[in-house]
Design a protein around this motif. Sequence first.
Motif, PDB file in Angstrom:
ATOM      1  N   GLU A  60       0.838  -1.196   0.000  1.00 42.60           N
ATOM      2  CA  GLU A  60       0.000   0.000   0.000  1.00 42.60           C
ATOM      3  C   GLU A  60       0.872   1.245   0.000  1.00 42.60           C
ATOM      4  O   GLU A  60       2.048   1.195   0.360  1.00 42.60           O
ATOM      5  N   TYR A  61       0.230   2.364  -0.403  1.00 42.18           N
ATOM      6  CA  TYR A  61       0.962   3.627  -0.487  1.00 42.18           C
ATOM      7  C   TYR A  61       0.163   4.735   0.195  1.00 42.18           C
ATOM      8  O   TYR A  61      -1.075   4.670   0.308  1.00 42.18           O
ATOM      9  N   HIS A  62       0.897   5.750   0.649  1.00 43.15           N
ATOM     10  CA  HIS A  62       0.272   6.859   1.379  1.00 43.15           C
ATOM     11  C   HIS A  62       0.813   8.183   0.853  1.00 43.15           C
ATOM     12  O   HIS A  62       1.845   8.234   0.182  1.00 43.15           O
ATOM     13  N   GLU A  63       0.115   9.253   1.208  1.00 41.27           N
ATOM     14  CA  GLU A  63       0.490  10.606   0.812  1.00 41.27           C
ATOM     15  C   GLU A  63      -0.013  11.561   1.886  1.00 41.27           C
ATOM     16  O   GLU A  63      -0.764  11.133   2.794  1.00 41.27           O
ATOM     17  N   PRO A  64       0.364  12.851   1.833  1.00 37.43           N
ATOM     18  CA  PRO A  64      -0.181  13.792   2.811  1.00 37.43           C
ATOM     19  C   PRO A  64      -1.718  13.781   2.778  1.00 37.43           C
ATOM     20  O   PRO A  64      -2.325  13.712   1.706  1.00 37.43           O
ATOM     21  N   LEU A  77      -6.884  14.434  -9.055  1.00 36.24           N
ATOM     22  CA  LEU A  77      -5.718  13.559  -9.194  1.00 36.24           C
ATOM     23  C   LEU A  77      -6.161  12.113  -9.078  1.00 36.24           C
ATOM     24  O   LEU A  77      -7.095  11.799  -8.324  1.00 36.24           O
ATOM     25  N   PRO A  78      -5.468  11.195  -9.772  1.00 38.51           N
ATOM     26  CA  PRO A  78      -5.707   9.773  -9.544  1.00 38.51           C
ATOM     27  C   PRO A  78      -5.194   9.393  -8.149  1.00 38.51           C
ATOM     28  O   PRO A  78      -4.395  10.114  -7.545  1.00 38.51           O
ATOM     29  N   PRO A  79      -5.584   8.249  -7.610  1.00 40.10           N
ATOM     30  CA  PRO A  79      -5.042   7.773  -6.333  1.00 40.10           C
ATOM     31  C   PRO A  79      -3.523   7.651  -6.404  1.00 40.10           C
ATOM     32  O   PRO A  79      -2.949   7.426  -7.482  1.00 40.10           O
ATOM     33  N   VAL A  80      -2.876   7.760  -5.267  1.00 35.25           N
ATOM     34  CA  VAL A  80      -1.419   7.777  -5.239  1.00 35.25           C
ATOM     35  C   VAL A  80      -0.830   6.505  -5.850  1.00 35.25           C
ATOM     36  O   VAL A  80       0.201   6.557  -6.538  1.00 35.25           O
ATOM     37  N   ALA A  81      -1.457   5.365  -5.644  1.00 36.89           N
ATOM     38  CA  ALA A  81      -0.929   4.110  -6.204  1.00 36.89           C
ATOM     39  C   ALA A  81      -0.900   4.145  -7.726  1.00 36.89           C
ATOM     40  O   ALA A  81      -0.023   3.538  -8.346  1.00 36.89           O
ATOM     41  N   GLU A  82      -1.846   4.872  -8.344  1.00 34.81           N
ATOM     42  CA  GLU A  82      -1.889   4.982  -9.799  1.00 34.81           C
ATOM     43  C   GLU A  82      -0.901   6.027 -10.316  1.00 34.81           C
ATOM     44  O   GLU A  82      -0.557   6.020 -11.507  1.00 34.81           O
ATOM     45  N   ARG A  83      -0.454   6.903  -9.440  1.00 26.78           N
ATOM     46  CA  ARG A  83       0.517   7.923  -9.850  1.00 26.78           C
ATOM     47  C   ARG A  83       1.955   7.426  -9.730  1.00 26.78           C
ATOM     48  O   ARG A  83       2.874   8.040 -10.269  1.00 26.78           O
ATOM     49  N   LEU A  84       2.139   6.363  -9.001  1.00 32.11           N
ATOM     50  CA  LEU A  84       3.477   5.818  -8.787  1.00 32.11           C
ATOM     51  C   LEU A  84       3.818   4.784  -9.852  1.00 32.11           C
ATOM     52  O   LEU A  84       2.932   4.213 -10.481  1.00 32.11           O
ATOM     53  N   PRO A  85       5.107   4.507 -10.058  1.00 32.90           N
ATOM     54  CA  PRO A  85       5.510   3.470 -11.009  1.00 32.90           C
ATOM     55  C   PRO A  85       5.068   2.090 -10.538  1.00 32.90           C
ATOM     56  O   PRO A  85       4.664   1.892  -9.389  1.00 32.90           O
ATOM     57  N   LYS A  86       5.205   1.139 -11.428  1.00 36.28           N
ATOM     58  CA  LYS A  86       4.908  -0.252 -11.096  1.00 36.28           C
ATOM     59  C   LYS A  86       5.764  -0.700  -9.917  1.00 36.28           C
ATOM     60  O   LYS A  86       5.280  -1.370  -8.997  1.00 36.28           O
ATOM     61  N   ASN A 320       5.098   5.589   2.084  1.00 37.54           N
ATOM     62  CA  ASN A 320       4.812   7.023   2.052  1.00 37.54           C
ATOM     63  C   ASN A 320       5.489   7.658   0.845  1.00 37.54           C
ATOM     64  O   ASN A 320       6.717   7.572   0.703  1.00 37.54           O
ATOM     65  N   GLN A 321       4.686   8.264  -0.018  1.00 39.74           N
ATOM     66  CA  GLN A 321       5.265   8.938  -1.181  1.00 39.74           C
ATOM     67  C   GLN A 321       6.120  10.108  -0.713  1.00 39.74           C
ATOM     68  O   GLN A 321       5.705  10.902   0.130  1.00 39.74           O
ATOM     69  N   LEU A 322       7.292  10.207  -1.249  1.00 42.69           N
ATOM     70  CA  LEU A 322       8.192  11.309  -0.924  1.00 42.69           C
ATOM     71  C   LEU A 322       7.948  12.469  -1.893  1.00 42.69           C
ATOM     72  O   LEU A 322       7.323  12.287  -2.938  1.00 42.69           O
ATOM     73  N   PRO A 323       8.396  13.683  -1.548  1.00 46.63           N
ATOM     74  CA  PRO A 323       9.208  14.060  -0.393  1.00 46.63           C
ATOM     75  C   PRO A 323       8.355  14.264   0.861  1.00 46.63           C
ATOM     76  O   PRO A 323       7.133  14.389   0.779  1.00 46.63           O
ATOM     77  N   TYR A 324       9.045  14.324   2.012  1.00 50.07           N
ATOM     78  CA  TYR A 324       8.339  14.655   3.244  1.00 50.07           C
ATOM     79  C   TYR A 324       8.058  16.165   3.311  1.00 50.07           C
ATOM     80  O   TYR A 324       6.993  16.589   3.762  1.00 50.07           O
TER      81      TYR A 324
END
Length: 695
Positions: A60-64, A77-86, A320-324
Amino acid sequence: MKINRHMKLGAALMFGVSAFALHAWASEPTVVPEQPPFPAQGKITYVPRDSILEFKALPEYHEPEWVTEKFVKTGKLPPVAERLPKEPMVFKTGNMPDGVGVYGDTMRHVIGGRPEGWNYSAGQTQGWGGIDIGISECLTRTAPLYQVEAKDVEPLPNLAKSWEWSEDGHKLTMHLVEGAKWSDGVPFSSEDVMFHWEDNIVDPNVTPLNGASPETFGEGTTLKAIDANTVEWTFKEAFPRQYLYSMAYGTFCPGPAHILKTKHPKYAKDFTYDQYKNGFPPEYMNIPAMGAWIPVEYRPDDIIVLRRNPYYWKVDENGNQLPYLNELHYKLSTWADRDVQTIAGSGDISNLEQPENFVESLKRAAQESAPARLAFGARLIGYNLHLNFSGNGWGDPDERGKAVRELNRNLDFRKGVSMALDRKKIGEALVKGPFTAIYPGGLSSGTSFYDRQSTVYYPFDLDGAKALLEKAGLKDTDGNGFVNFPAETLGGQDVQVVLLASSDYTTDRNLAEGVIGQMEQLGIKVVLNSMDGTKRDAARDAGRFDWMVLRNGSEIASVVQNTPQLAATGPRTSWHHRGGTDGTLDLMPFEQEMVDIVNKFVTSNDVNERADLMKQYQKVSTENIDAVGLTEYPGALMINKRFSNIPVGAPIYMFNWAEDTIIRERVYVAADKQADYELFKDQLPGKPGEKGLSN
């Protein structure tokens, strides 16, 4: 005609040498003195290369939370998991000094540069101070390697997540991060890599920032796309792993092809190359990038603001998607003010690189109430006096300039210049104490390749230096205190040298003035040509200088970064000897020897052989005075105490500057220490080229 002029001047320089000149040179070359101990230097904890990061999918992935609430749930925006690479890049917790971080807060920088625009690929500076490092990403990454054990050192994967060599070592297949996206959501692919290569590096009409040229990656090297996520390099040499360093900052950091192509003459027929370079000025906001932060606000002579990239492709081990950090500020002031504001607490980070500020900074940092902590590294900051060796027309010199270059190519003249420099006095003029060290030139004493016994030093000896000038045919024939050319050259007028230096840094100006004063004692009239950094760089790259005061680059500090720049390995690699209008070089024998050594080093994969080659390089370079060393000293990282995940012993400059070395995307501020500095709270970058943000 050129040969005749060389012979004529050479004969004139040898004529009439007095008996005094032949025996007055008393000082013999020797080994450079040992450097004074510096107990304030921080200690580095060395780690295996594979302990820093990896690429893998997480459960799973998270964001602010505010990004989810204001942008994802509203459909912006799409969900964070869809914005990240495979398989995103994952920073390992064990390598984070303070562990997994929390979101929020701002890092406030102060810089002395000013942005030309956002077209890094075509040579525009963003103002330095870490702006380009925060915006751009490159195929590989080297800054964190300062902490990697020497036997394990190889560039880290970045936009290229992995690579493998062909059996014969001539082909390198690179796999790009699949599914990574630019900050505007457009997929990153091999098209961006090929555009950077074919239409910027290889295109002779484009000069990328930081001097990337085809020779940077080896003579005859080619690159082609295999598919959207794969590219293939082909090299003349077998297994030239050294070029992996050239694929890091700042020589292979692709720009957004889908944006840049709209103004490149190859694709936009109504545009010129000048219009391409300047087509994305500082006012052009939200330029798509692969970095952690995106420029969203520019106020001339005031501030540049960067906000978090919602499509950034790196995470921590908790997903957690970076940056902090949500925001970066760059206050547009002066480089000296950067130190002052960091010490005072109104700025957050400074590379303390100007020794004139060392003592006061140490005093302030020692106070319990000081907002910033200060840590010195090794002596990796050095300055050389570069003499223009090009006798081939580079820079289109006038007759005086041509005559000076002939002198620059004369070893006795170079020895005289070097021996006339009181390096101890030069260092003490910058700062008193155990900071500066005598530096005759060549490799930095802070690199693991440095060998003191291979370093040739011509000690300070003004009388001996004057005798060497007379041996080179230069005498004060009119009694005005300055030596003259032989009568056959420029009518015997005074030898006058124009010295190029940057006006942006106090240290550069002070060193230039020190050179001028000490050369006056030698009898050489030196005139200062002081320019701001951008204009200085343009004059340097165009060859419009006789001499130049220049701070050492990463090739001197690390050896393995930008290695081809250690010598004139190609027509555009050396800082002081480049090809003329036809691209040809007129190398002196010792320069060819340096080129051969560097080329062999690049293709060698034997640790012992590489160490021995750099010993040879150091001896040839310093014995023949390829560049005249001025001084060497440590730098210190100053950073506000509220920041976490700052590695101990991180140098401010080795493979790259501290803004990259500390891995800013994983730096954070604990919740109880966060301050209210964000100017665009809960907002994200807007559309490319438009002012304003998305909220």
